[in-house]
Design a protein around this motif. Structure first.
Motif, short mmCIF file in Angstrom:
data_model
loop_
_atom_site.label_atom_id
_atom_site.label_comp_id
_atom_site.label_asym_id
_atom_site.label_seq_id
_atom_site.Cartn_x
_atom_site.Cartn_y
_atom_site.Cartn_z
N UNK A 67 0.84 -1.20 0.00
CA UNK A 67 0.00 0.00 0.00
C UNK A 67 0.88 1.25 0.00
N UNK A 68 1.93 1.24 0.83
CA UNK A 68 2.79 2.42 0.93
C UNK A 68 3.48 2.71 -0.40
N UNK A 69 3.95 1.66 -1.08
CA UNK A 69 4.64 1.87 -2.36
C UNK A 69 3.68 2.49 -3.39
N UNK A 70 2.51 1.89 -3.52
CA UNK A 70 1.56 2.39 -4.53
C UNK A 70 1.09 3.79 -4.17
N UNK A 71 0.68 3.97 -2.90
CA UNK A 71 0.10 5.27 -2.56
C UNK A 71 1.16 6.36 -2.59
N UNK A 72 2.38 6.07 -2.16
CA UNK A 72 3.43 7.10 -2.19
C UNK A 72 3.72 7.51 -3.62
N UNK A 73 3.76 6.55 -4.53
CA UNK A 73 4.09 6.88 -5.92
C UNK A 73 3.01 7.76 -6.55
N UNK A 74 1.75 7.33 -6.40
CA UNK A 74 0.68 8.14 -6.98
C UNK A 74 0.58 9.50 -6.28
N UNK A 75 0.72 9.49 -4.95
CA UNK A 75 0.65 10.75 -4.21
C UNK A 75 1.76 11.70 -4.65
N UNK A 130 -19.48 0.71 -6.72
CA UNK A 130 -18.03 0.62 -6.58
C UNK A 130 -17.60 1.51 -5.43
N UNK A 131 -16.68 1.16 -4.61
CA UNK A 131 -15.92 -0.09 -4.56
C UNK A 131 -16.72 -1.23 -3.91
N UNK A 132 -16.64 -2.37 -4.51
CA UNK A 132 -17.40 -3.52 -4.05
C UNK A 132 -17.08 -3.90 -2.62
N UNK A 133 -15.78 -4.01 -2.32
CA UNK A 133 -15.43 -4.26 -0.91
C UNK A 133 -14.25 -3.37 -0.53
N UNK A 134 -14.19 -3.09 0.74
CA UNK A 134 -13.13 -2.20 1.20
C UNK A 134 -11.89 -3.01 1.52
N UNK A 135 -10.75 -2.43 1.21
CA UNK A 135 -9.50 -3.14 1.44
C UNK A 135 -8.37 -2.36 0.79
N UNK A 136 -7.52 -3.07 0.05
CA UNK A 136 -6.34 -2.46 -0.55
C UNK A 136 -6.68 -1.16 -1.27
N UNK A 137 -7.67 -1.20 -2.18
CA UNK A 137 -7.97 -0.03 -3.01
C UNK A 137 -8.42 1.16 -2.18
N UNK A 138 -9.39 0.94 -1.29
CA UNK A 138 -9.92 2.07 -0.53
C UNK A 138 -8.85 2.66 0.39
N UNK A 139 -8.06 1.81 1.02
CA UNK A 139 -7.00 2.32 1.90
C UNK A 139 -6.00 3.13 1.08
N UNK A 219 -8.05 -7.28 5.06
CA UNK A 219 -6.94 -6.39 4.69
C UNK A 219 -6.42 -5.71 5.93
N UNK A 220 -5.55 -6.40 6.67
CA UNK A 220 -5.01 -5.84 7.91
C UNK A 220 -3.58 -5.38 7.66
N UNK A 221 -3.36 -4.08 7.83
CA UNK A 221 -1.99 -3.57 7.68
C UNK A 221 -1.26 -3.78 8.99
N UNK A 222 0.05 -3.60 8.93
CA UNK A 222 0.86 -3.81 10.13
C UNK A 222 0.44 -2.90 11.29
#
Lengths: 279, 383, 305
Positions: A67-75, A130-139, A219-222
């Motif tokens: 999540x951090x890699x994807x969100x940091x890059x887009x952010x 949409x989004x169908x379920x909350x998890x990776x995408x919504x976070x 979808x449990x993050x650390x």
């Protein structure tokens, strides 16, 4: 004249003790044999071993990093765009609202950002499916939203302190505005973009509150995992986990510091040499 | 106190402005920063009421010396006393000295009035006396109408005057000025030079000015100490250091000058003959008891003391032939760079006493000219 | 066709994209959710999914939530506790952080870089773990609590001796951990401000007869007000909406507002009430923000002149 620095230096010493005693104590007890996390029962590294065998923790760590890699890059991309827009485009429609939107997430209490994002996602699911379920995408979306504004702040301040005449010179030498951006502006802000990315990455990796609201089952993050464990009390394996994180971050910050220090020194030396050569 | 009074030598010739013992005594003062010697064994005496200038390039130690007088630095060795009182261990806030900072250091959050009155807060006086003193100071620097303004609301020249008023308000025994006119443009600087000298005259306070600008030092100061690499090279009035420099360094630092190596050819009662190979001949200078035949000396002559003519002057004792290599027009004078037969270049100033168009100049590029000068114009430097 | 798109991009398109992309993102994922919260605060709960409903007639506004907000002592008390804790934490951060920031400007350059790094380092480690570290220290059996108890017992008469100091789950713990967590936010802007101050101003004040302490009061302190305000708000604003710290070390009977919002939303599933509490929190924070903005604008106006 020398008495005041002595007072200030003892304040510094006290302050740094305050900063580091809890962390050092935590590291110390991570090597505790006893299951009671705050009572010393002999030296042991067993908790580290257990940590690496705990698939729940490993999975959560992997998810957090993804999540951090994807969100940091887009952010970083979006945040840098906003920074450039605010620092270099003097006038466009809705600029006032835009600059307000860029600063608001910085000061918005996390709880409010969290519940508002969650309500948005639930209502969207209700209305458009949409989004169908909350998890990776919504976070990830929620993380991008509040970490991009940090990138914007960094890029914007770098650009407003940079000498604009360099860009004007490029335009004067025949570059079109788009080329100026590509050839001059982007290289100038590249350090800001790098530090913005690092900040966005860290913020995402560290976030509890917003993730807590926007994540879903499975979808449990650390930090969420640690949060649920810590609520139940102090345990030695969390001490071990904390130690690993502190060591990694400490090494990273120290490395960055040393590199910056070296670059500064080299620059200084080069400037000195240049002065000598000319004088 | 008593010791200092005893030490004072009555034998010191009292200058017209002084009354007895020197006001500031700097004795064998050195200041080291690590390996770097900023001030190297400097001794100076400054008299009461003097306007004394420390002149030198950047890094010559003049500012360090000033900061030691103010108490911001303490000497590594040596002694500084002001008005007979040893300044060792005396904090800046206890010294009878005030400073006008190069950046003016006006408190940005206080009005002009508050700035000027700041130092008076520490003095036992009634509010009325304090207000009167501030008003008096503002009148002195002609800033009364701006009393309520903040420093960022006034011009550079006005800020400078606020800084001056603030430093003078507490009746210092000595006023230290660090590059007082450095930040002003040329016109304003000339005006302020006169104003500073006037204020110094009116108040009678001892001024110590640090400057890198020789013109500023010469117009302001009663005496100038020329500094280089932490050492005082010469102390004297403006005339003394300009007309009678004691070294190649001082001669070259103050104004412009032609410097050539020479050998004393002959010494007589009336004059000294010096062989200067670079200028291609033997030249007459004034009699000088310091030199004898065969001495290696530096032959120096200032460009404005050389006359340039188209034909060989009949009466002149020292003449040189050359061609105009370059010329520059500066309005009140022109600079000619004259090339001699051996390739040496001599600079000559020509005062444009007559109005003349570009085609009416005394000489043009490549013209053959004659240079001549009086024996009194020559400076012989033995160092 | 392709060359047409490329021309559009090179001419003006790149500029439009740079503005539009982040703009659209923020509108979609920040502004709209923000309006949802405001709208929701005027709704009422309903046994539907999602669990809310608006009033029947125009303008569909229901003020019941806000009436409850001011009528119910629980909410008022939560606001007061939040403001009070955040205020105390801010003042303590200032008292601890100011001398540290000033000290940082006085040490040698190489030391300064190392110490600054040490200030920032905890900031990069996990926030959660920093809170956690204090849970370990404050527990009744920890060396820290025992040591502190021992010190206190030296002063207390024997018959009043404590077995341990009850620190966990108190407002004291909340404030302590807040100070610990937010101290870098106070130190860094203060340091940035103090470091820029012109040292010759200090020398000038000293030259005009002020002793060091006086110089500090007359020059350093007034000129560092922007840094104090910036640092203070950077601590106060997140501290007053804090959720993690009160949840982990705070008292359950005396909750802070962040926890109330979270509980209303998740446990009580009362979205409208949670939104109303959130809107009220924002109103409370708008005042310090406006103070800050006005102050900044004034400072910039003075610079520009």
């Amino acid at each position: 004249m020398n008495r005041r620095p002595m007072f200030l230096i003892s304040c510094l010493a006290f302050g740094f003790a305050f900063f580091y005693v809890p962390i050092l104590s935590m590291i110390f007890f991570s090597f505790n044999k006893s299951r009671l996390a705050t009572v010393w029962g002999g030296f042991s590294v067993q908790w580290y071993g257990k940590l690496f065998k705990n698939s729940q923790i490993i999975d959560a760590a992997v998810l957090s990093i993804e999540i951090a890699l994807v969100s940091a890059t887009i952010a970083t991309i979006l945040g840098a765009m906003a920074g450039i827009a605010l620092a270099r485009f003097r006038r466009f429609r809705g600029r006032t609202l835009f600059s307000g939107l860029v600063t608001a997430p910085l000061i918005m209490p996390e709880v409010i950002t969290g519940i508002s994002s969650l309500m948005l996602f639930i209502l969207m699911a209700e209305w458009i499916g949409w989004p169908g379920k909350r998890g990776f995408t919504t976070v990830t979306i929620a993380h991008i939203t509040f970490s991009m504004t940090y990138v914007t702040t960094i890029v914007q301040s770098r650009l407003s302190s940079a000498d604009i005449s360099v860009e004007e010179a490029a335009a004067d030498l025949g570059s079109r505005p788009w080329q100026v951006l590509k050839d001059i502006t982007l290289p100038i802000i590249s350090p800001a973009i790098l530090s913005g990315w690092l900040l966005a990455f860290t913020i995402s990796l560290d976030d509890v509150v917003i993730t807590n609201f926007t994540t879903g089952p499975g979808a449990t993050t650390l930090p969420i995992l640690v949060w649920s464990k810590v609520k139940l009390g102090v345990t030695p394996d969390i001490n071990a986990l904390a130690t690993i994180i502190v060591v990694i971050v400490g090494a990273g910050v120290a490395a960055a510091g040393i590199i910056m220090h070296r670059t500064d020194k080299r620059r200084e030396r080069e400037v000195q040499l240049a002065i000598k050569a000319n004088g | 106190m008593a010791e200092a009074t005893k030490e004072a030598k009555p034998a010191t010739p009292a200058p017209i402005w002084g009354k007895g013992a020197p006001h500031i005594r700097i004795e064998n003062v050195s200041k080291r920063f690590g390996d770097f010697v900023a001030v190297d064994n400097v001794s100076l005496r400054i008299e009461k009421g003097e306007l004394f200038a420390l002149l030198g390039g950047s890094g010559c130690g003049k500012t360090t010396l000033l900061r030691m007088l103010a108490g911001f630095e303490s000497p590594t060795s040596g002694k500084i006393s002001i008005d007979g009182q040893d300044m060792a261990g005396v904090a800046p806030y206890e010294r009878p000295v005030n400073m006008m900072f190069q950046s003016y250091a006006l408190f940005p959050h206080m009005s002009v009035e508050k700035n000027v009155g700041y130092g008076l807060k520490h003095e036992a006086m009634s509010d009325k006396e304090r207000a009167d003193r501030v008003r008096e100071m503002l009148d002195l620097v002609q800033l009364t109408p701006l009393a309520g303004r903040k420093p960022h609301q006034i011009s550079g020249g006005q800020r400078q005057r606020v800084a001056l008023a603030r430093a003078l308000a507490c009746h210092p025994k000595v006023l230290l000025l660090d590059e007082p006119l450095g930040a002003l443009d040329k016109k304003l600087r000339e005006h302020m030079q006169i104003e500073l000298a006037n204020i110094q005259y009116k108040t009678g306070i001892t001024f110590v000015v640090v400057t890198h600008d020789q013109e500023e030092a010469m117009t302001l100061a009663t005496r100038i100490a020329v500094m280089d690499k932490g050492v005082v090279r010469q102390i004297g009035s403006a005339t003394e250091i300009y007309e009678y420099p004691n070294s190649r360094f001082v001669a070259g630092f103050i104004g412009s000058i032609n410097l050539e190596d020479g050998v004393v050819d002959e010494v007589s009662e009336e004059c000294t003959f010096v062989r200067v190979d670079a200028l291609g001949g033997v030249f007459r200078a004034r009699a000088d008891k310091r030199v004898k035949k065969g001495d290696k000396i530096t032959f120096a002559i200032r460009p404005e003391k050389i006359t340039i003519t188209r034909s060989k002057p009949d009466r002149a004792v020292n003449t040189i032939a050359g061609t105009v290599n370059d010329l520059g027009y500066f309005g009140k004078d022109s600079l000619y760079r004259v090339k001699l037969a051996n390739g040496e270049i001599v600079s000559v100033n020509f005062v444009n006493a007559r109005r003349a168009g570009e085609n009416e100049r005394i000489a043009q590029w490549e013209d053959k000219v004659w240079l001549s000068f009086d024996p009194t114009a020559v400076i012989l430097l033995t160092e | 066709m392709r060359s047409g798109a490329a021309r559009w991009f090179n001419l003006n398109g790149w500029r439009d994209i740079i503005i539009a992309a982040p703009y659209a993102w923020l509108i979609a994922f920040f502004l709209i959710p923000f309006f949802i919260v405001i709208a929701m605060s005027f709704a009422v709960t309903a046994p539907t999914s999602p669990p809310f409903a608006f009033g029947d007639g125009f303008p569909w506004i229901d003020m019941r939530n806000f009436a409850r907000l001011f009528g119910d002592w629980l909410y008022v008390r939560a606001y007061l506790t939040s403001v009070w804790n955040a205020l105390i934490a801010t003042v303590l951060c200032l008292l601890v952080g100011y001398p540290m920031a000033l000290g940082l400007t006085r040490v040698s350059r190489s030391w300064r870089n190392i110490l600054l790094m040490l200030v920032i380092l905890p900031f990069w480690t996990s926030f959660l773990l920093r809170v956690y570290a204090w849970i370990g220290l404050m527990g009744a059996n920890s060396w820290f609590n025992r040591g502190l108890t021992g010190l206190v017992n030296m002063v207390l008469p024997a018959d009043m001796a404590l077995r341990s100091i009850p620190m966990m789950n108190t407002n004291f713990a909340v404030v302590l951990v807040m100070v610990y967590s937010y101290l870098p936010f106070m130190i860094l802007p203060l340091y940035a401000n103090l470091e820029k101050l012109d040292q010759t101003l200090n020398e000038a004040a000293m030259d005009l007869g002020s002793r060091p302490w006086r110089v500090f009061l007359d020059v350093t302190l007034p000129l560092s007000v922007p840094g104090i305000i910036a640092g203070g708000l950077l601590v106060f604003i997140p501290a007053s909406g804090e959720l993690i710290i009160p949840s982990l070390v705070g008292s359950a009977s005396d909750p802070m507002i962040g926890r109330v919002i979270s509980d209303e939303f998740s446990s009580a599933r009362d979205w409208p009430m949670a939104s109303a509490v959130a809107v009220a929190l924002l109103f409370m924070l708008v005042i310090p923000m406006m103070v800050y903005q006005r102050f900044e604008a004034k400072a910039q106006g003075e610079d520009a002149q």
